[in-house]
Motif scaffolding. Structure first.
Motif, PDB file in Angstrom:
ATOM      1  N   GLY A 119      10.890  -2.445   6.725  1.00 52.99           N
ATOM      2  CA  GLY A 119       9.539  -2.415   7.270  1.00 52.99           C
ATOM      3  C   GLY A 119       9.054  -3.801   7.622  1.00 52.99           C
ATOM      4  N   HIS A 120       7.829  -3.868   8.123  1.00 47.58           N
ATOM      5  CA  HIS A 120       7.200  -5.151   8.453  1.00 47.58           C
ATOM      6  C   HIS A 120       5.754  -5.135   7.957  1.00 47.58           C
TER       7      HIS A 120
ATOM      8  N   ALA B  30      17.177   5.235  -1.917  1.00 46.48           N
ATOM      9  CA  ALA B  30      15.930   4.482  -2.047  1.00 46.48           C
ATOM     10  C   ALA B  30      15.658   3.656  -0.794  1.00 46.48           C
ATOM     11  N   VAL B  31      16.686   3.060  -0.220  1.00 48.96           N
ATOM     12  CA  VAL B  31      16.511   2.274   1.011  1.00 48.96           C
ATOM     13  C   VAL B  31      15.984   3.171   2.130  1.00 48.96           C
ATOM     14  N   ALA B  32      16.559   4.356   2.269  1.00 48.28           N
ATOM     15  CA  ALA B  32      16.108   5.287   3.307  1.00 48.28           C
ATOM     16  C   ALA B  32      14.652   5.692   3.084  1.00 48.28           C
ATOM     17  N   LEU B  33      14.267   5.921   1.837  1.00 46.70           N
ATOM     18  CA  LEU B  33      12.891   6.317   1.552  1.00 46.70           C
ATOM     19  C   LEU B  33      11.930   5.157   1.785  1.00 46.70           C
ATOM     20  N   LEU B  34      12.355   3.939   1.472  1.00 40.88           N
ATOM     21  CA  LEU B  34      11.514   2.777   1.750  1.00 40.88           C
ATOM     22  C   LEU B  34      11.213   2.680   3.243  1.00 40.88           C
TER      23      LEU B  34
ATOM     24  N   TYR C 140       7.423   3.143   5.220  1.00 45.85           N
ATOM     25  CA  TYR C 140       6.947   2.101   6.130  1.00 45.85           C
ATOM     26  C   TYR C 140       6.861   2.609   7.572  1.00 45.85           C
ATOM     27  N   GLY C 141       7.317   3.840   7.804  1.00 45.12           N
ATOM     28  CA  GLY C 141       7.267   4.402   9.149  1.00 45.12           C
ATOM     29  C   GLY C 141       8.311   3.840  10.070  1.00 45.12           C
ATOM     30  N   GLN C 142       9.438   3.431   9.512  1.00 40.41           N
ATOM     31  CA  GLN C 142      10.512   2.834  10.299  1.00 40.41           C
ATOM     32  C   GLN C 142      11.732   3.741  10.283  1.00 40.41           C
ATOM     33  N   ALA C 143      12.512   3.714  11.367  1.00 41.95           N
ATOM     34  CA  ALA C 143      13.739   4.508  11.421  1.00 41.95           C
ATOM     35  C   ALA C 143      14.684   4.046  10.324  1.00 41.95           C
ATOM     36  N   PRO C 144      15.483   4.953   9.773  1.00 42.44           N
ATOM     37  CA  PRO C 144      16.426   4.558   8.721  1.00 42.44           C
ATOM     38  C   PRO C 144      17.325   3.426   9.184  1.00 42.44           C
TER      39      PRO C 144
ATOM     40  N   ARG D  54       0.815  -1.218   0.000  1.00 42.82           N
ATOM     41  CA  ARG D  54       0.000   0.000   0.000  1.00 42.82           C
ATOM     42  C   ARG D  54       0.844   1.263   0.000  1.00 42.82           C
ATOM     43  N   HIS D  55       2.159   1.119   0.214  1.00 44.24           N
ATOM     44  CA  HIS D  55       3.044   2.285   0.205  1.00 44.24           C
ATOM     45  C   HIS D  55       3.622   2.572  -1.184  1.00 44.24           C
TER      46      HIS D  55
END
Length: 299
Positions: free
Chosen positions: A157-158, A273-277, A281-285, A102-103
């Motif tokens: 993310g999870h 891209a990893v940081a934006l992913l 997902y609302g997760q810390a970098p 959904r992201h």
């Protein structure tokens, strides 16, 4: 004599323009060069490719077959050149089934806003590394474990696990299901890229498993009502199918979503891209290699 690309370009130009003169203008060479190119190709292949009269040029039967292949070869060569010369201006993000769930749309839009100089392309490849090992992408999103000796990665993310079932299944009227209940059903899984294995259940309480290799086949089979499936919630957002509904598996462990990349030659935009992913997902970098500071979209 070997077949050369310039020979194929001569053949295609003649066929497309209709005359040797126009083919020469199109290619920016002399008419004699076009004639020599076609003659060389016909000698190399040992067959006549074009019928030539004073009024028209038409392909022979062999010529039609060679033309079709020549167009394919030339298109692939052009793609190769584009890939080699614009690799840093395009980031291919591989995924096997669900992209970023959904992201996905938010990720695409934020990327376009923040990194307008690097085009983002989503590439679906149903392999364990979502196309990374095959060279189909520069960075991949996976939900199953991969060989850490070949690829670096980070959890971004999870996602919850959900049970897919036919819309007329009795469970479809419920809000959620449990793993123990699913053990009594036949479960359809993808052994190559899926996240569902028999190890979700105790050794003495495991369901009967059947196997598939494609999301469309998985959904089509589940719609029959003969079996159910378990997948990451990202699948729900990406694949809505008439006849199939999804319900949370409330006692199943969450699925880690990982970004993976080649350790020795990451794309310059990979770590951005990893940081934006992780952000969407609302997760810390996640912690990244020391080179991450240099591997940005402008690198």
């Amino acid at each position: 004599m070997d077949v050369e690309l310039r020979h194929l370009r001569c053949l295609v130009a003649i066929a497309d323009t209709g005359t040797f003169t126009d083919a020469a203008l199109h290619l920016g060479v002399s008419q004699a060069a076009v004639s020599r190119g076609l003659a060389a190709l016909e000698r190399a292949l040992g067959t006549r490719l074009l019928h030539r009269t004073s009024r028209e040029v038409t392909p022979t039967a062999a010529g039609r077959r060679v033309l079709a292949r020549a167009r394919t070869v030339l298109a692939e060569v052009d793609d190769l050149v584009t890939e080699a010369t614009s690799g840093h201006r395009r980031l291919r993000l591989g995924h096997a089934w669900s992209a970023v769930g959904r992201h996905t749309r938010r990720f695409q839009r934020l990327w376009a806003e923040r990194h307008p100089d690097v085009e983002l392309h989503l590439v679906r490849t149903n392999t364990p590394t979502a196309g990374l090992a095959e060279g189909a992408c520069d960075l991949a999103v996976v939900r199953a474990a991969v060989d850490g000796r070949q690829f670096d990665g980070a959890v971004v993310g999870h996602e919850r696990r959900v049970c897919a079932m036919a819309s007329d299944d009795p469970w479809a009227r419920r809000r959620s299901v449990r793993l123990a209940e699913i053990a009594d059903r036949r479960v359809l899984v993808d052994r190559r890229t899926g996240t569902t294995t028999a190890h979700l259940w105790p050794a003495d309480r495991r369901p009967a498993l059947e196997h598939t290799q494609d999301i469309d086949d998985w959904l089509a089979e589940i719609a029959t009502g003969r079996c159910v499936g378990i997948t990451a919630e990202g699948t729900v957002a990406q694949y809505r199918r008439d006849g199939v509904v999804f319900r949370p598996v409330r006692d199943a462990p969450a699925i880690p979503v990982r970004a993976i990349w080649r350790p020795h030659d990451p794309h310059p935009a990979a770590f951005a891209a990893v940081a934006l992913l992780a952000e969407v997902y609302g997760q810390a970098p996640p912690p990244l290699p020391a080179t991450a500071g240099r591997a940005t979209a402008s690198g």
